[in-house]
Design a protein around this motif. Structure first.
Motif, PDB file in Angstrom:
ATOM      1  N   ILE A  14       0.781  -1.108  -0.105  1.00  0.00           N
ATOM      2  CA  ILE A  14      -0.098  -0.092  -0.051  1.00  0.00           C
ATOM      3  C   ILE A  14       1.048   1.091   0.035  1.00  0.00           C
ATOM      4  O   ILE A  14       2.017   1.304   0.808  1.00  0.00           O
ATOM      5  CB  ILE A  14      -0.824   0.053   1.148  1.00  0.00           C
ATOM      6  CG1 ILE A  14      -1.754  -1.406   1.381  1.00  0.00           C
ATOM      7  CG2 ILE A  14      -1.788   1.280   1.237  1.00  0.00           C
ATOM      8  CD1 ILE A  14      -2.946  -1.483   0.032  1.00  0.00           C
ATOM      9  N   CYS A  15       0.833   1.909  -1.182  1.00  0.00           N
ATOM     10  CA  CYS A  15       1.796   3.274  -1.211  1.00  0.00           C
ATOM     11  C   CYS A  15       1.117   4.605  -1.434  1.00  0.00           C
ATOM     12  O   CYS A  15      -0.032   4.586  -1.589  1.00  0.00           O
ATOM     13  CB  CYS A  15       2.596   2.986  -2.471  1.00  0.00           C
ATOM     14  SG  CYS A  15       3.303   1.289  -2.739  1.00  0.00           S
ATOM     15  N   LEU A  16       1.872   5.282  -0.882  1.00  0.00           N
ATOM     16  CA  LEU A  16       1.460   6.831  -1.018  1.00  0.00           C
ATOM     17  C   LEU A  16       2.281   7.458  -2.280  1.00  0.00           C
ATOM     18  O   LEU A  16       3.510   7.243  -2.410  1.00  0.00           O
ATOM     19  CB  LEU A  16       1.907   7.579   0.288  1.00  0.00           C
ATOM     20  CG  LEU A  16       1.822   9.163   0.009  1.00  0.00           C
ATOM     21  CD1 LEU A  16       0.322   9.672   0.121  1.00  0.00           C
ATOM     22  CD2 LEU A  16       2.392   9.953   1.266  1.00  0.00           C
TER      23      LEU A  16
ATOM     24  N   GLY B 203      -0.097  12.281  -3.847  1.00  0.00           N
ATOM     25  CA  GLY B 203      -0.624  12.471  -2.416  1.00  0.00           C
ATOM     26  C   GLY B 203      -1.734  11.146  -2.292  1.00  0.00           C
ATOM     27  O   GLY B 203      -2.243  11.016  -1.173  1.00  0.00           O
ATOM     28  N   ALA B 204      -1.940  10.542  -3.459  1.00  0.00           N
ATOM     29  CA  ALA B 204      -2.880   9.500  -3.565  1.00  0.00           C
ATOM     30  C   ALA B 204      -2.344   8.014  -2.891  1.00  0.00           C
ATOM     31  O   ALA B 204      -1.322   7.779  -2.903  1.00  0.00           O
ATOM     32  CB  ALA B 204      -3.343   9.104  -5.100  1.00  0.00           C
ATOM     33  N   VAL B 205      -3.511   7.375  -2.180  1.00  0.00           N
ATOM     34  CA  VAL B 205      -2.769   6.286  -1.574  1.00  0.00           C
ATOM     35  C   VAL B 205      -3.270   4.947  -2.501  1.00  0.00           C
ATOM     36  O   VAL B 205      -4.401   5.333  -2.955  1.00  0.00           O
ATOM     37  CB  VAL B 205      -3.569   5.749  -0.198  1.00  0.00           C
ATOM     38  CG1 VAL B 205      -3.124   4.578   0.270  1.00  0.00           C
ATOM     39  CG2 VAL B 205      -2.877   7.075   0.636  1.00  0.00           C
TER      40      VAL B 205
ATOM     41  N   ALA C 296      -3.023  -1.336  -8.975  1.00  0.00           N
ATOM     42  CA  ALA C 296      -2.640  -0.041  -9.600  1.00  0.00           C
ATOM     43  C   ALA C 296      -1.138  -0.215 -10.227  1.00  0.00           C
ATOM     44  O   ALA C 296      -0.407  -1.079  -9.704  1.00  0.00           O
ATOM     45  CB  ALA C 296      -2.720   1.176  -8.613  1.00  0.00           C
ATOM     46  N   GLY C 297      -1.117   0.417 -11.339  1.00  0.00           N
ATOM     47  CA  GLY C 297       0.352   0.462 -11.806  1.00  0.00           C
ATOM     48  C   GLY C 297       1.255   1.320 -11.202  1.00  0.00           C
ATOM     49  O   GLY C 297       1.245   2.592 -11.414  1.00  0.00           O
TER      50      GLY C 297
ATOM     51  N   THR D 112       5.427   6.259  -7.612  1.00  0.00           N
ATOM     52  CA  THR D 112       4.081   7.126  -7.982  1.00  0.00           C
ATOM     53  C   THR D 112       3.437   6.121  -9.079  1.00  0.00           C
ATOM     54  O   THR D 112       3.804   4.937  -9.185  1.00  0.00           O
ATOM     55  CB  THR D 112       4.752   8.269  -9.173  1.00  0.00           C
ATOM     56  OG1 THR D 112       3.424   9.176  -9.591  1.00  0.00           O
ATOM     57  CG2 THR D 112       5.466   7.785 -10.397  1.00  0.00           C
ATOM     58  N   LEU D 113       2.209   6.457  -9.572  1.00  0.00           N
ATOM     59  CA  LEU D 113       1.555   5.792 -10.485  1.00  0.00           C
ATOM     60  C   LEU D 113       2.156   5.944 -11.974  1.00  0.00           C
ATOM     61  O   LEU D 113       2.607   6.901 -12.246  1.00  0.00           O
ATOM     62  CB  LEU D 113       0.025   6.139 -10.523  1.00  0.00           C
ATOM     63  CG  LEU D 113      -0.604   5.914  -9.351  1.00  0.00           C
ATOM     64  CD1 LEU D 113      -2.084   6.717  -9.245  1.00  0.00           C
ATOM     65  CD2 LEU D 113      -0.932   4.511  -8.987  1.00  0.00           C
TER      66      LEU D 113
END
Length: 166
Positions: free
Chosen positions: A47-49, A54-56, A62-63, A100-101
């Motif tokens: 689980i990343c920020l 700033g999105a979790v 997610a990519g 990041t995504l």
């Protein structure tokens, strides 16, 4: 600051791998960044920020992407970067990596603080500080345009008054 001698001492990894131990601590750089900046594990999922929005997010659904804060292209101009191993050690050092995504990383591309702006004002401040830390570490002298971009970002603003890149 990382010198050529320090870079040579850090070269304990297998050449040719995309992500390897660039800081000499015995850990793969990509996994190290995930372990330090996300919750969970490679096995159970992270689980990343997103450090730029700033999105979790869940790295399983997610990519997830690891971005080079100071773009690889920009680091190519540094003395010593003509040596492929030295350049890779600089670009893939954990201090120069952000989680990041994938779509955000693609949107940023090889642009620096003078041409790209994170969506979130807090992320803009973080990005400016991280870019400065990496630049100092690699003895990178910012251009006039980069300095102007950084001045905007530390105030939570986008260079040129934009709303932030997507």
């Amino acid at each position: 600051m990382i010198t050529a001698a320090t870079l040579a001492l850090m070269l304990f990894s297998v050449p040719g791998l995309d992500w390897y131990d660039v800081d000499g601590d015995g850990r793969n750089g990509r996994i190290q960044v995930m372990e330090e900046r996300c919750i969970g594990s490679e096995r159970n999922g992270w689980i990343c920020l997103d450090q730029y929005t700033g999105a979790v997010f869940s790295a399983k659904t997610a990519g997830v992407s690891i971005d080079h804060i100071v773009p690889r292209k920009r680091l190519r101009s540094l003395p010593g970067a003509e040596e492929r191993w030295a350049w890779r050690l600089m670009t893939n050092h954990p201090a120069n990596l952000a989680i990041t995504l994938t779509d955000i990383n693609s949107a940023k591309g090889d642009r620096g603080p003078d041409k790209w702006c994170p969506l979130s004002p807090l992320s803009r401040e973080w990005y400016a500080a991280a870019w400065k830390r990496a630049a100092i570490m690699f003895n990178l002298v910012p251009t006039e345009q980069e300095l102007t971009g950084l001045a905007y970002l530390v105030k939570g603003l986008c260079p040129g008054g934009g709303e932030g890149a997507k």
